[in-house]
Design a protein around this motif. Structure first.
Motif, PDB file in Angstrom:
ATOM      1  N   UNK A  74       0.832  -1.194   0.000  1.00 16.86           N
ATOM      2  CA  UNK A  74       0.000   0.000   0.000  1.00 16.86           C
ATOM      3  C   UNK A  74       0.877   1.259   0.000  1.00 16.86           C
ATOM      4  N   UNK A  80       1.129  16.950  -4.522  1.00 14.62           N
ATOM      5  CA  UNK A  80      -0.088  17.524  -5.095  1.00 14.62           C
ATOM      6  C   UNK A  80       0.069  17.607  -6.608  1.00 14.62           C
ATOM      7  N   UNK A  82       0.153  15.373  -8.911  1.00 19.01           N
ATOM      8  CA  UNK A  82       0.836  14.319  -9.668  1.00 19.01           C
ATOM      9  C   UNK A  82      -0.164  13.445 -10.415  1.00 19.01           C
ATOM     10  N   UNK A  83       0.321  12.894 -11.531  1.00 15.76           N
ATOM     11  CA  UNK A  83      -0.474  11.959 -12.325  1.00 15.76           C
ATOM     12  C   UNK A  83      -0.161  10.564 -11.791  1.00 15.76           C
ATOM     13  N   UNK A  84      -1.118   9.946 -11.111  1.00 19.48           N
ATOM     14  CA  UNK A  84      -0.842   8.727 -10.351  1.00 19.48           C
ATOM     15  C   UNK A  84      -0.959   7.467 -11.212  1.00 19.48           C
ATOM     16  N   UNK A  85      -0.090   7.362 -12.222  1.00 17.88           N
ATOM     17  CA  UNK A  85      -0.098   6.133 -13.029  1.00 17.88           C
ATOM     18  C   UNK A  85       1.126   5.268 -12.748  1.00 17.88           C
ATOM     19  N   UNK A  86       1.723   5.445 -11.560  1.00 19.19           N
ATOM     20  CA  UNK A  86       2.885   4.639 -11.182  1.00 19.19           C
ATOM     21  C   UNK A  86       2.552   3.687 -10.046  1.00 19.19           C
ATOM     22  N   UNK A  87       3.394   3.677  -9.007  1.00 20.75           N
ATOM     23  CA  UNK A  87       3.246   2.701  -7.934  1.00 20.75           C
ATOM     24  C   UNK A  87       2.319   3.139  -6.801  1.00 20.75           C
ATOM     25  N   UNK A  88       2.011   4.428  -6.726  1.00 22.33           N
ATOM     26  CA  UNK A  88       1.212   4.889  -5.597  1.00 22.33           C
ATOM     27  C   UNK A  88      -0.265   4.686  -5.907  1.00 22.33           C
ATOM     28  N   UNK A  89      -0.956   4.025  -4.964  1.00 20.50           N
ATOM     29  CA  UNK A  89      -2.340   3.599  -5.214  1.00 20.50           C
ATOM     30  C   UNK A  89      -3.361   4.554  -4.627  1.00 20.50           C
ATOM     31  N   UNK A  90      -2.938   5.385  -3.657  1.00 20.12           N
ATOM     32  CA  UNK A  90      -3.906   6.294  -3.043  1.00 20.12           C
ATOM     33  C   UNK A  90      -3.167   7.526  -2.560  1.00 20.12           C
ATOM     34  N   UNK A  93      -4.366  12.376   0.917  1.00 23.94           N
ATOM     35  CA  UNK A  93      -5.566  13.185   1.155  1.00 23.94           C
ATOM     36  C   UNK A  93      -6.803  12.300   1.291  1.00 23.94           C
ATOM     37  N   UNK A  94      -6.951  11.343   0.359  1.00 19.93           N
ATOM     38  CA  UNK A  94      -8.104  10.442   0.435  1.00 19.93           C
ATOM     39  C   UNK A  94      -8.002   9.535   1.671  1.00 19.93           C
TER      40      UNK A  94
ATOM     41  N   UNK C 176      -3.603   2.156 -14.762  1.00 20.27           N
ATOM     42  CA  UNK C 176      -2.393   1.423 -15.172  1.00 20.27           C
ATOM     43  C   UNK C 176      -2.499  -0.086 -14.984  1.00 20.27           C
ATOM     44  N   UNK C 273      -8.541   6.092  -5.425  1.00 24.33           N
ATOM     45  CA  UNK C 273      -8.579   6.621  -6.783  1.00 24.33           C
ATOM     46  C   UNK C 273      -7.195   7.131  -7.191  1.00 24.33           C
ATOM     47  N   UNK C 274      -6.822   6.841  -8.434  1.00 20.70           N
ATOM     48  CA  UNK C 274      -5.601   7.396  -9.017  1.00 20.70           C
ATOM     49  C   UNK C 274      -5.929   8.796  -9.519  1.00 20.70           C
ATOM     50  N   UNK C 275      -5.428   9.800  -8.832  1.00 21.40           N
ATOM     51  CA  UNK C 275      -5.675  11.200  -9.214  1.00 21.40           C
ATOM     52  C   UNK C 275      -5.037  11.510 -10.562  1.00 21.40           C
ATOM     53  N   UNK C 276      -5.746  12.257 -11.356  1.00 16.54           N
ATOM     54  CA  UNK C 276      -5.280  12.715 -12.676  1.00 16.54           C
ATOM     55  C   UNK C 276      -5.062  11.548 -13.652  1.00 16.54           C
ATOM     56  N   UNK C 277      -5.666  10.405 -13.319  1.00  9.70           N
ATOM     57  CA  UNK C 277      -5.725   9.271 -14.238  1.00  9.70           C
ATOM     58  C   UNK C 277      -7.210   8.896 -14.415  1.00  9.70           C
ATOM     59  N   UNK C 292     -16.005  11.323  -0.231  1.00  6.54           N
ATOM     60  CA  UNK C 292     -15.783  11.029   1.192  1.00  6.54           C
ATOM     61  C   UNK C 292     -17.096  10.630   1.873  1.00  6.54           C
TER      62      UNK C 292
END
Lengths: 313, 313, 313
Positions: A74, A80, A82-90, A93-94, C176, C273-277, C292
């Protein structure tokens, strides 16, 4: 008190100590205090003492307690935009806002990586939760702070001191691994808050970050530091000069010969401890060792903090 | 009763069986028995049935229950006087004394390594906890004993027997892996304590340690052993001659043909079970199988032990 | 209602929604509802939101809650008659019947492998537990269904809708990784049950299984689908044509430009959620985002289901 992140940021620290001692001595039933409140505990890092003592404290106050490991896979995003298409799943903030829906307070442990001092000084997980959560956050040991340990330590000294202002020595100790700075930083902040006669002794290069611990009284000669000490607290921590590099220098062990310099001083350590590396069997098994009482006080420290957060919510 | 380590060391075993049966039959509310008591459960080895049944038993008695996995990385030191600069992070002395601060009783599971019979016979984790803890220790299956299983087994037989002294057969079973000795040792100790007509059948080389089970009635011919049996308990365990080497000899399976030698005997197993290896579907799915009732009785066994430890504390 | 497996099989789904909303709005104490009942929760797959919200719901109803991870090594046998001398350690028949001895209801999570659509469509773990258990089974997300999420989603829409029959759009989103079909299937079943004006938009090849979701109103032009929508639910799911192959086509992101086509529509997602994806920061951080609140409603969804299962037991 909104969050319990660090001792330096806790203006009512002395009253937390007093309340902890009171809760230890009184045989009262505290189970009405936390009624209908939920404590959510999340471990990003392993835990035994902290896990059980915090869970128990919540149950003793009548809270619902839900504890879980966040798991290896996890990975959280902190940046802030960032385009989350890598290893970070959440994004944190959420995570923080969602957990705020479930817990009336959230307790979190997240150790440092000990790879980059710059990264660890950011203390991203705890600071991120505090930024985004809408309920109080309790620090169960972050990169920089272990304030429930520091509170248990202060409760232990208050309960055992024989003079108003005892001499307390924090003594760096050798260890086969480089260890985090959280325990010594929180201990130093606790001693500053309690106005004891506080001395730190460690090898050159192990200086704690002054922006966190203030202007400490450092004595590089360990035996000299121990003179007339009422309490000796042994703890290993990483060099801050050669960050993350182990220092196994056994000449810094706390043994009977060094304890003889003290004022029949009590010995403390947060456990787990490497016997005959950090301190000798003769010290750990002596009547002056407070290590098990210290561990037991973790419950009362947690009860005091939970009580205070519930009162102020 | 100070600890619940093995059935042979439990002088009041028969009364634990009776109490378990009573708690199963009565619809009473037992939630006052454990009020304000904390049960800490530590798993050094995986668990499903034992985890849930013990946790449930604690909650039913009104206890606070805190359950955790000790984790792979947590290696303990057992030797006195050792310099702990290697892989062991905590001495069992500290672990036991610290957990004694948190739990009014501590339940522990720690399986054998099945690499060295000499090592496994030491039963270091459970014996270490019993040596150093200051509160009662409950064995949730160690290298040598699984006394809550043995108690549930005795409760099951007592609840189903049709004669005062039924014939009970423990029958070794094949398995693709070498398995621990704890279940058969505890079952043998339970049968000894209950004064049943007890026969053990297994291949040569699977003899249970006589210093633990006493002078058993061994019958190497499985079919002969089954004659007139009221209860057949199947279980695989490692060869004690070729320790840790699997024995998958399927000729020892318990099937309908062999059960026909019994006195319309009931079939028992502690689960999980390899179907059509340890016993055939026809046996497991027959009306004479007690396997699910046995699992259910784990809750009442644990309730009985917790009750007894609370009473004597 | 005997089990809570899928929304389509839940005849009283609308009353579960109403009850969830009622339990959210009322400040009543529900702790008498589940008294003396035990909820056993087993995770074959990781969980954060579902774990905490379901656990909390059980505690709020006064239940005993025991939650555990089944562990990586625990492989179950599903086939009848097989000789279990391979990797499977327990038949699902035993697992289900044993857990039925411990829990008054059993909640289970088991994700799909996303390797074989044929295998995943069997939904073996959940269907096996329902077949063999003797107590109600609650689906915490299986290969095919996530009915507690679907219920929380319906509660969220009911609590925010401004017209009797709002327009709701389920919009496929890029990711991804290839993701399971459970959330969109349960959302579609929920929308069917609620009789909303429901439109699904996704690329060719991502059609949901018609045998599970019925005859949906599919609009392959995303912007056209969004016209006059009151709610937009974004979610990625695997192609059903190229099963298990990721589709990271960012042209399907939900952003402010697309949301402008809606009727000042609310934005929903089950998180993480993957932000900006999946969706842009501007959408996630807007006042119209319900994400939320949706997560918070997971507790009331679970409370409603537990309440209903207790009532009908």
């Amino acid at each position: 008190m909104k969050d319990y992140y660090s001792i330096a940021k806790t203006s009512n620290f002395k009253s937390l100590v007093e309340q902890g001692l009171m809760m230890k001595q009184e045989a009262s039933d505290f189970s009405g205090i936390g009624k209908d409140k939920t404590l959510v505990i999340i471990f990003f890092s392993p835990s035994l003492r902290t896990r059980i003592s915090t869970h128990k404290a919540g149950l003793k106050l009548g809270m619902h307690v839900i504890s879980m490991n966040a798991g290896d896979g996890y990975q959280m995003e902190f940046d802030l935009g960032s385009i989350m298409n890598g290893n970070t799943a959440e994004h944190i903030k959420e995570a923080a806002k969602v957990l705020s829906q479930f817990g009336d307070m959230i307790a979190i442990r997240a150790f440092p990586g000990l790879q980059s001092k710059e990264d660890d000084l950011k203390d991203q997980v705890l600071k991120g939760f505090i930024k985004y959560a809408t309920v109080p956050i309790i620090n169960l040991e972050s990169c920089l702070h272990h304030p429930l340990q520091g509170l248990a330590d202060a409760i232990t000294i208050e309960g055992n001191k024989k003079t108003a202002k005892p001499k307390v020595v924090l003594s760096w100790a050798p260890h086969p691994k480089a260890l985090p700075l959280a325990v010594p930083i929180s201990f130093a902040q606790a001693m500053n808050a309690m106005d004891y006669d506080f001395v730190v002794t460690h090898p050159q290069g192990h200086e704690l970050p002054p922006e966190l611990v203030g202007d400490l009284n450092i004595e590089y000669d360990q035996r000299k530091a121990f003179e007339n000490a009422d309490f000796v607290y042994a703890k290993s921590w990483s060099s801050t000069q050669y960050y993350g590099i182990p220092n196994p220098d056994l000449s810094w062990i706390v043994d009977a010969e060094k304890m003889a310099f003290t004022n029949n001083g009590k010995f403390m350590h947060c456990l787990p401890i490497r016997r005959n590396v950090v301190a000798s069997d003769s010290v750990l098994d002596s009547e002056n060792a407070l290590i098990y009482e210290q561990a037991g006080n973790r419950v009362f420290a947690a009860q005091s903090v939970l009580h205070s957060l519930i009162e102020h919510s």
